[in-house]
Each structure stands twice: as C-alpha cells, then as structure tokens.
Design a protein around this motif. Structure first.
Motif, short mmCIF file in Angstrom:
data_model
loop_
_atom_site.label_atom_id
_atom_site.label_comp_id
_atom_site.label_asym_id
_atom_site.label_seq_id
_atom_site.Cartn_x
_atom_site.Cartn_y
_atom_site.Cartn_z
N GLN A 101 -67.44 -34.58 -95.79
CA GLN A 101 -66.65 -34.80 -94.47
C GLN A 101 -67.67 -35.47 -93.51
N SER B 33 -64.42 -39.26 -102.18
CA SER B 33 -64.01 -39.77 -100.90
C SER B 33 -63.60 -41.22 -100.90
N TYR B 35 -63.60 -44.65 -98.22
CA TYR B 35 -63.95 -45.18 -96.70
C TYR B 35 -63.66 -46.52 -96.71
N GLN B 45 -63.06 -42.47 -93.04
CA GLN B 45 -62.51 -41.88 -94.10
C GLN B 45 -61.11 -42.12 -94.11
N TYR B 48 -59.91 -38.05 -99.02
CA TYR B 48 -60.76 -37.35 -99.76
C TYR B 48 -60.00 -36.23 -100.73
N GLY B 58 -57.68 -38.38 -94.74
CA GLY B 58 -59.00 -38.53 -93.75
C GLY B 58 -58.39 -38.95 -92.33
#
Lengths: 114, 110
Positions: A101, B33, B35, B45, B48, B58
């Motif tokens: 994250q 993830s 991006y 993002q 995920y 995200g």
C-alpha cells in the motif's frame, strides 16, 4: 489522506556534485518511508528505506534519514555519477513496517552531466 | 532469477477494444498490485490483491478490472479502453519488506 510531496524537477547536476532531493510527507500515524529509483525504460527499484523515526537508510552512496519532527525523508548523495541519472520517487506505507500500500510522490528527474 | 514480468511491453489500441495486460511473478508473493504512472502525478494504485481470490480497489480503479485466480498471475483488464487510460502501467508484487516492480507496459488508446 496520506500524501508525499517531492521537490519539483528536473534536477541537472555535474558529475561529483552534491545531491539533495527533498521529500516531505503527511500521514495520520507513523509510516515506513522509501526511496525508489527508475532508470530509463525500466521499472522501479527500491533504493533505500527507513521504518521508524531517526532511522537512516543507505545504499549505493545514497542516504536518507527519517525525521519525524519535520516529517521529512530527504535523499542525499555526496558525489553523483552519470549513472545516477534516473527518476527518483519518495513513497510511504502505513502498513506497519511493510512495503504494501505505497503512496508515491510525483517523482524527481535527475540528470548528471559528465 | 526473482522477477515480475508484464506483457505486452507496448500496446497501441483503439477506444472500446477490450484488452488484457498480463502480470506474473515467480517469488510466491501473496500481495500484488497495479499502478499507473502519469507525468507529474507519480504512481497511483489501481487495484491490489492480498492473496488468491482477494482483490480490492486502489486510488484510481475506474475503468479497470483485475482477477487473481492463481498466486503468480494478476492480469489487468480494460473492458472498454478510453484515451484517458493512455499511460504507463506497472505491476508489482511484495513480500512485505519491499515491492518488486515489473518493467512496465506503455499503453496508448486512440
């Protein structure tokens, strides 16, 4: 929400010059902090990290110290080389010491001239 | 060699034509993830996944889908691409200690 602010680029330096790229963050708790580097045409690579206040991350001559009082994680290198030319991203994670994250800054393009 | 692979690396397509960008990792990571990277915005993002069959949105999920049927694969699906999805896309996986990024997929939607 959490955010990362980096100094705007591009930054152009001569070889052997001193480098500082500023990074400050806003977070509700105590994040882990990272610097990633992106060489031309490649994905991001972890450069260094720090997981708690006053920690210093270091790698390949680069250093950054986690300053809680100024909410900063500035990247420094004493003598840059042409091969350091890349885009540098500051990032934070609130996932308790983990690299998941991630919230990234906008990136700073560094060009080092011979 | 530990790595994250993405395919294709470059893709030019037209508005509305469904496409899939594949992502695979060989490190047995649970977390993966996606991006997107846009000038002046850094990486944002999209989606995920904490593990197989566990995915979540995200910061910028609109217009994208993902699936996680196997631990190693995490494809990104654009059902009806639009020009504002023109971007550089990165897949990443994480052991928890750091994220490993793929080489990127440059997508152009005309």
């Amino acid at each position: 929400g959490d955010s990362v602010t980096q100094m705007e680029g591009p930054v152009t330096l001569s070889e052997e010059a001193f480098l500082t790229i500023n990074c400050t963050y806003t977070a509700t708790g105590y994040p882990s902090l990272f610097w990633y580097v992106q060489y031309p045409g490649e994905g991001l690579q972890l450069l260094l990290k720090a997981t708690k206040a006053d920690d210093k991350g270091s790698n390949k001559g680069f250093e950054a110290t986690y300053r809680k009082e100024t909410t900063s994680f500035h990247l420094e290198k004493g003598s840059v080389q042409v091969s350091d030319s890349a885009v540098y991203f500051c990032a934070l994670s609130m996932s308790s010491g983990s690299a998941r994250q991630l919230t990234f800054g906008s990136g700073t393009q560094l060009t080092v001239l011979p | 060699e530990a790595q994250v692979t993405q395919n294709p690396r470059y893709l030019i397509t037209v508005t509305g034509k469904k496409l899939t960008v594949t992502c695979s990792q060989n490190m047995n990571h649970e977390y993966m993830s996606w991006y997107r990277q846009d000038p002046g915005l850094g990486l944002r993002q999209i989606y995920y996944s904490m593990n197989v069959e566990v995915t979540d949105k995200g910061d910028v999920p609109e217009g994208y889908k993902v699936s996680r049927k196997e631990k190693r694969n995490f494809p990104l699906i654009l059902e009806s691409p639009s020009p504002n999805q023109t971007s550089l896309y990165f897949c990443a996986s994480s052991s928890g200690l750091q994220q490993y990024f793929g080489p990127g997929t440059r997508l152009t939607v005309t």
